[in-house]
Design an enzyme around this catalytic site. Sequence first.
Site, PDB file in Angstrom:
ATOM      1  N   SER A 106       0.830  -1.202   0.000  1.00  0.00           N
ATOM      2  CA  SER A 106       0.000   0.000   0.000  1.00  0.00           C
ATOM      3  C   SER A 106       0.870   1.260   0.000  1.00  0.00           C
ATOM      4  CB  SER A 106      -0.952  -0.041   1.197  1.00  0.00           C
ATOM      5  OG  SER A 106      -1.912   0.980   1.126  1.00  0.00           O
ATOM      6  N   ASP A 251      -2.281   6.023  -4.306  1.00  0.00           N
ATOM      7  CA  ASP A 251      -1.184   5.307  -3.664  1.00  0.00           C
ATOM      8  C   ASP A 251      -0.764   4.140  -4.557  1.00  0.00           C
ATOM      9  OD1 ASP A 251      -3.544   3.894  -3.252  1.00  0.00           O
ATOM     10  OD2 ASP A 251      -2.997   3.209  -1.250  1.00  0.00           O
ATOM     11  N   ASP A 253      -1.185   0.982  -4.703  1.00  0.00           N
ATOM     12  CA  ASP A 253      -2.128  -0.071  -5.105  1.00  0.00           C
ATOM     13  C   ASP A 253      -3.485   0.476  -5.516  1.00  0.00           C
ATOM     14  OD1 ASP A 253      -2.733   0.573  -2.414  1.00  0.00           O
ATOM     15  OD2 ASP A 253      -3.672  -1.376  -2.102  1.00  0.00           O
ATOM     16  N   ASP A 255      -6.076   2.104  -4.173  1.00  0.00           N
ATOM     17  CA  ASP A 255      -7.351   2.034  -3.463  1.00  0.00           C
ATOM     18  C   ASP A 255      -7.657   3.334  -2.717  1.00  0.00           C
ATOM     19  OD1 ASP A 255      -5.478   1.745  -1.449  1.00  0.00           O
ATOM     20  OD2 ASP A 255      -6.409  -0.009  -0.535  1.00  0.00           O
TER      21      ASP A 255
END
Length: 461
Positions: A106, A251, A253, A255
Amino acid sequence: MSLIKSISGIRGTIGGRPGEGLSPLDIVKFTAAYARFIKENTTRKTNVIVVGRDARLSGSMVSDLVTATLAGMGFDVVNIGLASTPTTEIAVVMEKACGGIILTASHNPMQWNALKLLNENGEFLNAEQGQKVLEYAADDDYTFATVGNLGHVYKNDTYTRRHIEEVLNLKLVDTEAIRNADFTVAVDAVNSVGGVIIPQLLRALGVKNIIELNCEANGKFAHTPEPIPENLTQIADLMREGRADVGFVVDPDVDRLAIVMENGEMFVEEYTLVAVADYVLSHTPGATVSNLSSSRALRDVTVAHGCTYSAAAVGEVNVVAKMKETGAVIGGEGNGGVIYPEAHYGRDALVGVALFLTLLAKSGKKVSELKAGYPPYSIAKNKIELTPDINVDAILEAMKKKYASEKITDIDGVKIDFEDCWVHLRKSNTEPIIRIYAEASTMDKADALALDIKEVIAGLA
């Protein structure tokens, strides 16, 4: 070296001795434990597990270990390669898979990686399920498949396109309005998978003018990847020059979604969900949910629409559970995480981008004008480093007693709601700290509240 094993997965810095960093041995053990858990609990007959990863430098190595281990446990693996977290979640559902593993740390720096674990619905394991995986890994309690029962690994690179198609098909996404608005959009994807999928999404939405910052998905993060103001000076400077109507930052990833206004100021992550919820509620009234550490602004906007707001414990899985319980039409977290059930039950920056651009296009306003229409709050985020002699549970219990005359919520640490502000104290799941979040009408007032609470805690410790 760092290695953090928690109910939400395993996270650590690459290298080091087993058990001290995220070593190949730790990756294999944890993957095998997860595979055993899935084998014992899935209702699916496909025998498939989906694997996707962000663009971290260690991603290919970790992916090879994970896919080989899953095959060694007898599962067939659909490896979707470079993919956002929400893309992997969607792929689990589309494949009718038994589960999925997302390889991403993340917002952590590039030396970190992690295994995030999904169930057959493409949602994160709950606390009880995650604890069972930890127990299997701790005891080396799993059995690998014999040679005749090994799984196979299949590559499928179609899911980025399919995810974008799913977003375009949402009823509240208006590509014609976005196209006619003729926006210029800046994107900072911090050299991860957002650099692939966000520009593709914007083009599909009808955005012709895109300024791409750090969109080469090479894993060499151009700045600290958490999308908070101190890390976003490059795109802020660009916006201040008047070169774009709106800036989007994701970010590694993809999400979480942060928005930068046309004047270079932050829309503020907390308000990503607030704005999207305002748009959704104006068309589909219903309940909303965020976590206890998220802004009161969502509650205010929800009430203004004549609807009901609920708070959940911190953590996406808890927010999703509360959304299902209340039948919420929109929810998420104040870190820029938008969860829109019409798409799926997971934080999804693509959904956030598409709904926000539709709102912006239909409003005819500048981003700063939109922001000015929402309740003004500021959150101060502080922490107290824990030492072995600090009894966190005793401190939290003492705080409940001290502020018993105020509204207290203790489903996750202790939240104290005052009339015009609040403070939330909770022990971090990933760091040896007590988090202290305080919100008030201005940052000065929020900082002052947090300082007062710190002093009270110091007197109790």
